[in-house]
Design an enzyme around this catalytic site. Sequence first.
Site, PDB file in Angstrom:
ATOM      1  N   HIS A 159       0.814  -1.216   0.000  1.00 51.62           N
ATOM      2  CA  HIS A 159       0.000   0.000   0.000  1.00 51.62           C
ATOM      3  C   HIS A 159       0.844   1.263   0.000  1.00 51.62           C
ATOM      4  CE1 HIS A 159       0.103  -0.006   4.556  1.00 51.62           C
ATOM      5  NE2 HIS A 159       0.049   1.285   4.371  1.00 51.62           N
ATOM      6  N   ASP A 170       1.243  -7.647   2.453  1.00 52.92           N
ATOM      7  CA  ASP A 170       1.322  -6.217   2.114  1.00 52.92           C
ATOM      8  C   ASP A 170       2.770  -5.752   1.933  1.00 52.92           C
ATOM      9  OD1 ASP A 170       0.889  -3.532   1.800  1.00 52.92           O
ATOM     10  OD2 ASP A 170      -0.468  -3.327   3.503  1.00 52.92           O
ATOM     11  N   SER A 178       3.955   2.356   8.448  1.00 51.77           N
ATOM     12  CA  SER A 178       3.780   1.324   7.437  1.00 51.77           C
ATOM     13  C   SER A 178       5.077   1.133   6.682  1.00 51.77           C
ATOM     14  CB  SER A 178       2.685   1.719   6.464  1.00 51.77           C
ATOM     15  OG  SER A 178       1.471   1.296   6.980  1.00 51.77           O
TER      16      SER A 178
HETATM   17  N1  ARG Z   1      -4.720   0.536   7.432  1.00 53.25           N
HETATM   18  C1  ARG Z   1      -3.410   0.573   6.890  1.00 53.25           C
HETATM   19  C2  ARG Z   1      -2.760   1.968   7.063  1.00 53.25           C
HETATM   20  O1  ARG Z   1      -3.277   2.874   7.578  1.00 53.25           O
HETATM   21  C3  ARG Z   1      -3.320   0.020   5.511  1.00 53.25           C
HETATM   22  C4  ARG Z   1      -4.087   0.729   4.474  1.00 53.25           C
HETATM   23  C5  ARG Z   1      -4.026   0.160   3.085  1.00 53.25           C
HETATM   24  N2  ARG Z   1      -5.090  -0.756   2.776  1.00 53.25           N
HETATM   25  C6  ARG Z   1      -6.369  -0.424   2.423  1.00 53.25           C
HETATM   26  N3  ARG Z   1      -7.225  -1.368   2.193  1.00 53.25           N
HETATM   27  N4  ARG Z   1      -6.779   0.798   2.272  1.00 53.25           N
HETATM   28  O2  ARG Z   1      -2.440   2.745   6.270  1.00 53.25           O
HETATM   29  N1  ASP Z   2      -1.270   1.472   7.822  1.00 48.94           N
HETATM   30  C1  ASP Z   2      -0.580   2.565   8.474  1.00 48.94           C
HETATM   31  C2  ASP Z   2       0.406   3.253   7.544  1.00 48.94           C
HETATM   32  O1  ASP Z   2       0.178   3.329   6.361  1.00 48.94           O
HETATM   33  C3  ASP Z   2       0.051   2.110   9.733  1.00 48.94           C
HETATM   34  C4  ASP Z   2      -0.848   2.327  10.896  1.00 48.94           C
HETATM   35  O2  ASP Z   2      -1.603   3.305  10.894  1.00 48.94           O
HETATM   36  O3  ASP Z   2      -0.762   1.534  11.824  1.00 48.94           O
HETATM   37  O4  ASP Z   2       1.355   3.863   7.963  1.00 48.94           O
END
Ligand code: ARG
Ligand code: ASP
Length: 736
Positions: free
Chosen positions: A90, A224, A657
């Site tokens: 991502h 990921d 991330s």
């Molecule tokens: N929650 C994670 C972070 O804040 C991964 C986001 C990417 N994945 C998604 N399905 N949007 O960024």
């Molecule tokens: N998914 C998040 C990021 O993109 C990480 C988090 O918020 O825990 O940095």
Amino acid sequence: MTKRLVNRMMAVCIAFVMIIPSSSAKEGMWIPYLIGQLNADDMASMGMEISAQDIYDVNQSSLKDAIVHFGGGCTAELISSKGLLLTNHHCGYGQIQSHSSLENNYLQNGFWAMNGKEELTNPGLTASIVKYMNDVTNEVLSGVIATMDKEQRAAKIRENVEKILADNEGEYELEVKPFAYGNQYILIAKEVFKDVRLVGAPPSSIGKYGADTDNWMWPRHTGDFSIFRVYAGTDNKPAEYSEANVPYTPAQHLKVNLMGAKPNEFTMIYGFPGSTNEYLPSNEIAFIINEYDPARIAVRESLLETLDKKMRESDATRIQYASKYARISNAWKKWIGEVKGMKTTKAVERKQKLEREFTEAINKNDDWKSQYADVLPELMKLYDDRKPLMMQRYMFLETMYYGNELMRHLYGYRKLVSLYEEDNTEALETEAAKKAESLAGFYKNYDSELDEKAMKALLPVYLNAVSTEGASELLLKLKAMDEVTLNKYVTNLYAKSMVIADPEKWSASLKDNPKKAIKTLLKSDAYQLASASWTNFIDVINPQTSAYEVKIEELQARYMMGLKEVFPQRPFYPDANSTLRVAYGKVEGYKPMDGVQYGSHTYLDGVIEKYIPGDYEFDLPEKLIQLYKTKDYGIYAEGDKMPVCFIASNHTTGGNSGSPALNGRGELIGLNFDRTWEGTMSDYNYDVSLCRNIMVDIRYVLFIVDKFADAGYLVEEMDLITELPKEEAAAEEVAP
Ligand code: ARG
Ligand code: ASP
């Protein structure tokens, strides 16, 4: 005693040390150069075997040399002597998407360079490595005196910062960052690499497996990750993209450990957490829970519904909007979890308790009383008073900025418009030509029909939130319109916008006759709405929120200083601010609710359990299913299973991330990418019982690279550790 016996006894002792439950998981994101002073003993007691200098050192190479700020928003790490860089899928998503088309759909099918020549360039992408960090608080605050007013103080600080930057000028990029609301300032020197190439990415059915349904959730089964390579000039220094560039040789790259990590084992996360707010007073926390988050959630919900419908109908739209949709839904879902988590952990009551304790303590001490008695009441009043403005601010951002692409695009014409108004023909022509060049990027991922629908849903929300005070005539007129008339206004606005009616014609007119183009643009409904909403934001809302911000900063700084002074034994770390930090904890599951206990690891079996053929979130590549069936896991298996993800109690946030998860010896065991649903409130209210970070197991990453993608040449570049250190192996043998 024979030597053998001594060895055995030592092994037993080590085994004993290892099974003692470590002190506890730790809240905090710590400044790397202060670890020796603040955390090293604690970390060692939890199982860290390396020293603070191994983590951060300026005189010799250390782990920090392998940690990369990726594109300013994510973290990545160097994992080979040839600049190989690992981050999340991502995090590389925008790049993978930019190389994708309907014919060459790398998002869908994955991408693998089988040699250097096949790697793909990414203009604008940077990879920054911290060279050193120095405390410059005294220099920044030198000459700042109590009698100064806010402007004088800010001017003096600016002047001091300029001087520090000038004095330290050299081969590195420099910045001075405030920490803990300006209680501390740190000078950071970085090397910024500008030639970063895409090497590999799994298909989204692995890299984004579970997509939005599983996002922010545990148990998780997402691979990921994506892989890049940093290139440098022949002198190994940062250079603009050139074919002559060579793979960067880092001062240190991470060793990769294939032994995994068991429950209770030490882990640390080294990266660039973006922003947290751990020291807010209880009333602001209540506003977040009851007002700000719910309002923003509602707007995004309606936007996502509009996008989702069209994305399901059209493949082209799905590619165009994949990245935008993911971005919008990511925060939306996080806020829902955040509200829930803060309610279950009683965040408001917890902050109130701290406030009571603080107030009681200072009331017993005359010094503290004179220094801090005004802080909390004033701070809370400021947050109270600011609330209506914040609502307006959030609603503008949600509806007319993130929520509408035409508006956001048109906000980018302000410079052209002012050159036109100044009658600066020459500059106007240059800027208009540049704008015309950049238009392709906007049109590539733009669907005006969809955008119009979004505007129809969100404009009423925006208008409802705008205060009549200071609103322009146009905004007042629109505010007064009934639903049907407003709807017609939007239809007409889109139908008549030349920016979207005929992209080629619009590009050509910007190039050929910018004066005329801007003149007509100014008359369009679309530009007038853009101008009115932007002006309202910049001239009416912003100055007021900024004025609050300055006062709030100052009081938050004093509140933090007070907390530190009054409770010296409690840990106070500066909020995340996109600078390099270390968080540490241990591998552990958690109890999300009464009667439920979550384990700490997931396996490929779980990936297969979630498989829904043809589904856009839970489909799987045939080859992965085959590898599962034949258990063809190579050296990456754990027994006869393939590990996929695991969780630990490391305090992380957005920006973490792509951060490496390191074991007690500083070796790479996982790749951080998310947090658990019940714990997303950690940005305001970290709670060790519920907050977990989610990592993809490094063995799954390498299995996909090697067995799934047949890109084993990449694994050969890495330094693999495939055995337990001797003492531990011996200890495991003697353990009952
Ligand atoms: N929650 C994670 C972070 O804040 C991964 C986001 C990417 N994945 C998604 N399905 N949007 O960024
Ligand atoms: N998914 C998040 C990021 O993109 C990480 C988090 O918020 O825990 O940095």
